[in-house]
Design a protein around this motif. Structure first.
Motif, mmCIF file in Angstrom:
data_model
loop_
_atom_site.group_PDB
_atom_site.id
_atom_site.type_symbol
_atom_site.label_atom_id
_atom_site.label_comp_id
_atom_site.label_asym_id
_atom_site.label_seq_id
_atom_site.Cartn_x
_atom_site.Cartn_y
_atom_site.Cartn_z
ATOM 1 N N LYS A 159 13.784 24.732 27.908
ATOM 2 C CA LYS A 159 14.410 24.719 26.785
ATOM 3 C C LYS A 159 16.048 24.645 26.929
ATOM 4 O O LYS A 159 16.780 23.833 26.330
ATOM 5 C CB LYS A 159 14.197 25.702 25.500
ATOM 6 N N SER B 76 19.484 21.620 26.812
ATOM 7 C CA SER B 76 20.662 21.897 26.332
ATOM 8 C C SER B 76 21.749 21.876 27.386
ATOM 9 O O SER B 76 22.970 22.117 26.851
ATOM 10 C CB SER B 76 20.639 23.370 25.403
ATOM 11 N N CYS C 112 24.862 30.416 22.484
ATOM 12 C CA CYS C 112 24.269 29.398 21.403
ATOM 13 C C CYS C 112 23.189 28.808 22.002
ATOM 14 O O CYS C 112 22.124 28.470 20.917
ATOM 15 C CB CYS C 112 25.628 28.432 21.371
ATOM 16 N N ALA C 113 23.035 28.476 23.110
ATOM 17 C CA ALA C 113 21.865 27.818 23.513
ATOM 18 C C ALA C 113 20.542 28.660 23.503
ATOM 19 O O ALA C 113 19.458 28.149 22.971
ATOM 20 C CB ALA C 113 21.900 27.077 24.936
ATOM 21 N N ASP D 58 19.506 28.673 19.683
ATOM 22 C CA ASP D 58 18.809 27.488 19.474
ATOM 23 C C ASP D 58 17.347 27.274 20.073
ATOM 24 O O ASP D 58 16.534 26.925 19.526
ATOM 25 C CB ASP D 58 19.626 26.059 19.971
ATOM 26 N N HIS E 277 15.164 29.540 18.375
ATOM 27 C CA HIS E 277 15.185 29.491 16.799
ATOM 28 C C HIS E 277 15.424 30.656 15.966
ATOM 29 O O HIS E 277 14.977 31.020 15.024
ATOM 30 C CB HIS E 277 14.005 28.824 16.226
ATOM 31 N N SER F 184 19.588 32.903 15.054
ATOM 32 C CA SER F 184 20.894 32.840 14.719
ATOM 33 C C SER F 184 21.513 33.705 15.823
ATOM 34 O O SER F 184 20.943 34.558 16.715
ATOM 35 C CB SER F 184 21.595 33.552 13.450
#
Length: 55
Positions: A9, A13, A38-39, A42, A45, A47
């Protein structure tokens, strides 16, 4: 989630990280960069605040 799934995943990114480097992140023995954070948020799923323990 398995490490290889998370790494896949992250790669989608644009984040290239090795399994040993990910293990160091998980063990809090390696700092995480802002773009990695940040990746990770994401990919998982969640914050960024949740990852930082602010929620």
């Amino acid at each position: 989630m398995k490490q290889v799934d998370l790494l896949a995943k992250l790669q989608t990114s644009g984040i290239e990280i090795s399994i040993p480097a990910l293990s160091l992140l998980e063990g809090q023995k390696r700092p995480v960069s802002d773009f990695e954070l940040c990746a990770l948020a994401d990919a998982l799923h969640v914050s960024v605040d949740w990852l930082l323990g602010r929620e």
